[in-house]
Design an enzyme around this catalytic site. Structure first.
Site, PDB file in Angstrom:
ATOM      1  CB  SER A 293       1.978   6.915   3.547  1.00  0.00           C
ATOM      2  OG  SER A 293       2.551   6.712   4.806  1.00  0.00           O
ATOM      3  N   GLY A 294       3.085   4.610   1.693  1.00  0.00           N
ATOM      4  CA  GLY A 294       4.187   3.703   1.384  1.00  0.00           C
ATOM      5  C   GLY A 294       5.317   4.504   0.788  1.00  0.00           C
TER       6      GLY A 294
ATOM      7  CB  ALA B 115       0.234  10.102   0.859  1.00  0.00           C
ATOM      8  CB  VAL B 116      -3.780   5.843   0.634  1.00  0.00           C
ATOM      9  CG1 VAL B 116      -5.207   5.486   0.244  1.00  0.00           C
ATOM     10  CG2 VAL B 116      -2.787   5.172  -0.306  1.00  0.00           C
TER      11      VAL B 116
ATOM     12  CG  ASP C   1       7.203  -5.855  -2.282  1.00  0.00           C
ATOM     13  OD1 ASP C   1       7.648  -6.718  -1.531  1.00  0.00           O
ATOM     14  OD2 ASP C   1       7.165  -4.645  -2.002  1.00  0.00           O
TER      15      ASP C   1
HETATM   16  N1  LIG Z   1      -8.016   1.421  -1.549  1.00  0.00           N
HETATM   17  C1  LIG Z   1      -7.486   1.567  -0.339  1.00  0.00           C
HETATM   18  N2  LIG Z   1      -8.272   1.654   0.748  1.00  0.00           N
HETATM   19  C2  LIG Z   1      -7.742   1.787   1.979  1.00  0.00           C
HETATM   20  N3  LIG Z   1      -6.435   1.833   2.243  1.00  0.00           N
HETATM   21  C3  LIG Z   1      -5.588   1.732   1.208  1.00  0.00           C
HETATM   22  C4  LIG Z   1      -6.052   1.622  -0.141  1.00  0.00           C
HETATM   23  N4  LIG Z   1      -4.973   1.526  -0.939  1.00  0.00           N
HETATM   24  C5  LIG Z   1      -3.905   1.607  -0.150  1.00  0.00           C
HETATM   25  N5  LIG Z   1      -4.254   1.745   1.156  1.00  0.00           N
HETATM   26  C6  LIG Z   1      -3.359   1.862   2.313  1.00  0.00           C
HETATM   27  O1  LIG Z   1      -2.310   2.748   2.028  1.00  0.00           O
HETATM   28  C7  LIG Z   1      -1.049   2.122   2.162  1.00  0.00           C
HETATM   29  C8  LIG Z   1      -0.101   2.621   1.083  1.00  0.00           C
HETATM   30  O2  LIG Z   1      -0.681   2.398  -0.189  1.00  0.00           O
HETATM   31  P1  LIG Z   1       0.148   1.738  -1.356  1.00  0.00           P
HETATM   32  O3  LIG Z   1       0.614   0.391  -0.943  1.00  0.00           O
HETATM   33  O4  LIG Z   1      -0.677   1.812  -2.593  1.00  0.00           O
HETATM   34  O5  LIG Z   1       1.385   2.743  -1.429  1.00  0.00           O
HETATM   35  P2  LIG Z   1       2.843   2.507  -2.012  1.00  0.00           P
HETATM   36  O6  LIG Z   1       3.565   3.791  -1.911  1.00  0.00           O
HETATM   37  O7  LIG Z   1       2.725   1.864  -3.353  1.00  0.00           O
HETATM   38  O8  LIG Z   1       3.451   1.491  -1.023  1.00  0.00           O
HETATM   39  P3  LIG Z   1       4.731   0.608  -1.274  1.00  0.00           P
HETATM   40  O9  LIG Z   1       5.248   0.920  -2.642  1.00  0.00           O
HETATM   41  O10 LIG Z   1       5.661   0.992  -0.172  1.00  0.00           O
HETATM   42  O11 LIG Z   1       4.206  -0.786  -1.126  1.00  0.00           O
HETATM   43  C9  LIG Z   1      -1.343   0.624   2.071  1.00  0.00           C
HETATM   44  O12 LIG Z   1      -0.455  -0.125   2.827  1.00  0.00           O
HETATM   45  C10 LIG Z   1      -2.754   0.503   2.582  1.00  0.00           C
HETATM   46  O13 LIG Z   1      -2.767   0.269   3.977  1.00  0.00           O
END
Ligand SMILES: Nc1ncnc2c1ncn2[C@@H]1O[C@H](COP(=O)(O)OP(=O)(O)OP(=O)(O)O)[C@@H](O)[C@H]1O
Ligand SMILES: *[C@@H]1O[C@H](CO)[C@@H](O)[C@H](O)[C@H]1NC(C)=O
Ligand SMILES: *[C@@H]1O[C@H](CO)[C@@H](O)[C@H](O)[C@H]1NC(C)=O
Length: 423
Positions: free
Chosen positions: A72-73, A77-78, A206
């Site tokens: 999650s970021g 949430a993934v 970023d």
């Molecule tokens: N296709 C994928 N397969 C496996 N894990 C993934 C995938 N996409 C993202 N993740 C995991 O989920 C985490 C969060 O995803 P993502 O970076 O897309 O979220 P975010 O909310 O945009 O994060 P931020 O904006 O804080 O960088 C990632 O750091 C990664 O570890």
């Protein structure tokens, strides 16, 4: 101190509960949908495969099973899920994430919709960037119904993509040189793609490892919700200055041409990639003759002297040099004359450990029999080597080095080279 640790305990528990709520939300929505749909339609056909090209939508989403939170970021949430015989990743709005928790003075539904739109935008960009080093989008579901907090009366927004693994430094550092070189080549290809993308020159604001995942040993771009499309506007060259990471020193300047900083995104991406990837991937563990060139490349990149295009070219050239043994000297190439070749033969046992590989066997990829001969000559223990019918991604052949030739036997797929005056 005590109140501080209590505070952090509360925060931890709070975040945990939020994550739990998030998962419940997804599971309830997906589960609810399944039972609801049961009467009206048969379960989706499990014939779907990632390669089928059939796009998943809101109807298929409930059939994604075994959902587990994997990352999650701030926004997302993934989850990992199982669909039609494959694992996929499901990106949803992180309801306990920064973007939602910072939603003060606004309706939660407004913030949720903003996050959902970010998801949809990301899916659109990933689709447009379509490339071997970009995560594939398998489908999306962004329902039009109003979101409200609590048990969902409406749907959750989700984008289904190719599943990868996070890029972990420790794991990267434990990889062999050839596997790391693959990632470096991938970084070069991603930079080249961003500089010449169908969207225009893309800047990754970023540029962190978290924006990428690993799929079968390849690096893939997975998070593009924080990118800028198009070069920055300018009126004088002063507007096109590129600073170092501390923002204190000027690294370099690009031309202000027609109101845009030309090549700005390409150069800045390359600088970031140097700091976050190349430094780890390239310099060490390869042939000693390539080390200086690799270090030079990483340094030039960090100083802003290699834009994405030049970096891409340099990395591809390095990989080609490695695959063909372009770094071997004439003398090294001559060593093969001190070996006798026995096609269709191998040596049983006679293994010895060496610096170049883990374990009891001395195994390494070589660009040619001549390189294997040269390596064998440099190892006092070595008196023969066997070439296997196995090639690495660079096209180099796997060689096993042997300390003796006690038991030579027939093996159609092997070629044995015995050092003269040994064995
Ligand atoms: N296709 C994928 N397969 C496996 N894990 C993934 C995938 N996409 C993202 N993740 C995991 O989920 C985490 C969060 O995803 P993502 O970076 O897309 O979220 P975010 O909310 O945009 O994060 P931020 O904006 O804080 O960088 C990632 O750091 C990664 O570890
Ligand atoms: C999914 O979960 C169920 C129940 O927990 C389990 O029986 C099944 O093996 C899982 N499927 C996969 C593909 O892991
Ligand atoms: C390969 O790299 C070495 C070391 O940098 C260099 O001397 C050599 O010219 C390169 N060979 C080719 C074919 O690029």
């Amino acid at each position: 101190m005590a109140s501080l640790s209590r505070l952090s305990l509360y925060v931890t528990v709070y975040l945990f509960l939020c994550l739990l709520a998030n998962l419940t939300l997804v599971v309830m929505f997906l589960g609810g949908h399944t039972t609801h749909q049961h009467h009206t339609r048969p379960a989706p056909t499990p014939a779907w495969t990632p390669a089928s090209g059939h796009s998943l939508g809101c109807d298929e989403l409930p059939a994604i099973a075994n959902l587990t939170l994997i990352g999650s970021g701030w926004t997302k949430a993934v989850y990992r899920g199982w669909y039609g015989g494959s694992w996929v990743a499901v990106k949803t709005v992180h309801t306990a994430g920064h973007d939602m928790s910072e939603c003060r003075g606004e309706e939660a539904s407004v913030c949720y919709r903003r996050c959902a739109n970010k998801l949809r935008q990301e899916a659109r960009w990933l689709t447009k960037l379509s490339h071997a080093n970009v995560i594939k989008v398998f489908g999306e579901c962004v329902p039009e119904v109003e979101y409200s907090a609590g048990p969902p009366r409406s749907g959750v927004a989700a984008v289904v993509v190719e599943l990868g693994q996070p890029v972990r430094i420790v794991e990267v550092l434990q990889m062999g040189y050839e596997a790391r070189l693959k990632l470096a080549v991938d970084v070069g290809r991603i930079l080249q793609l961003l500089a010449h993308s169908p969207l225009g020159p893309v800047l990754m604001k970023d540029f962190r490892r978290e924006q990428f995942v690993l799929v079968d040993g390849s690096l893939k771009l997975s998070d593009v919700d924080d990118v800028v499309v198009g070069e920055p506007a300018c009126s004088t060259a002063q507007d096109c200055v590129i600073h170092d990471t501390t923002k204190e020193h000027v690294l370099t300047t690009v031309a202000c041409d027609g109101g845009l900083c030309h090549g700005h995104n390409s150069l800045l991406n390359s600088i970031y990639a140097g700091q976050h990837f190349m430094r780890l991937l390239l310099p060490y563990g390869g042939p000693a003759a390539l080390e200086a060139a690799s270090l030079h490349l990483v340094e030039q990149q960090s100083l802003g002297r290699l834009d994405s295009e030049h970096l891409h070219t340099a990395i591809e050239a390095l990989a080609l040099n490695y695959s063909m043994g372009g770094y071997l000297t004439q003398a090294e190439k001559q060593e093969i004359q001190n070996f006798v070749v026995l096609p269709g033969s191998t040596v049983e046992g006679e293994d010895f450990p060496c610096l170049r590989s883990d374990g009891a066997q001395c195994v390494q990829s070589v660009s040619s029999p001549a390189e294997a001969a040269s390596l064998c000559s440099q190892l006092p223990a070595c008196s023969a080597f066997v070439l296997l019918q196995h090639w690495t991604w660079t096209g180099r052949q796997t060689a096993v080095f042997k300390k003796g030739t006690g038991k030579v036997r027939e093996e159609r797929r092997h070629t044995l080279y015995v050092r003269r005056g040994q064995g």
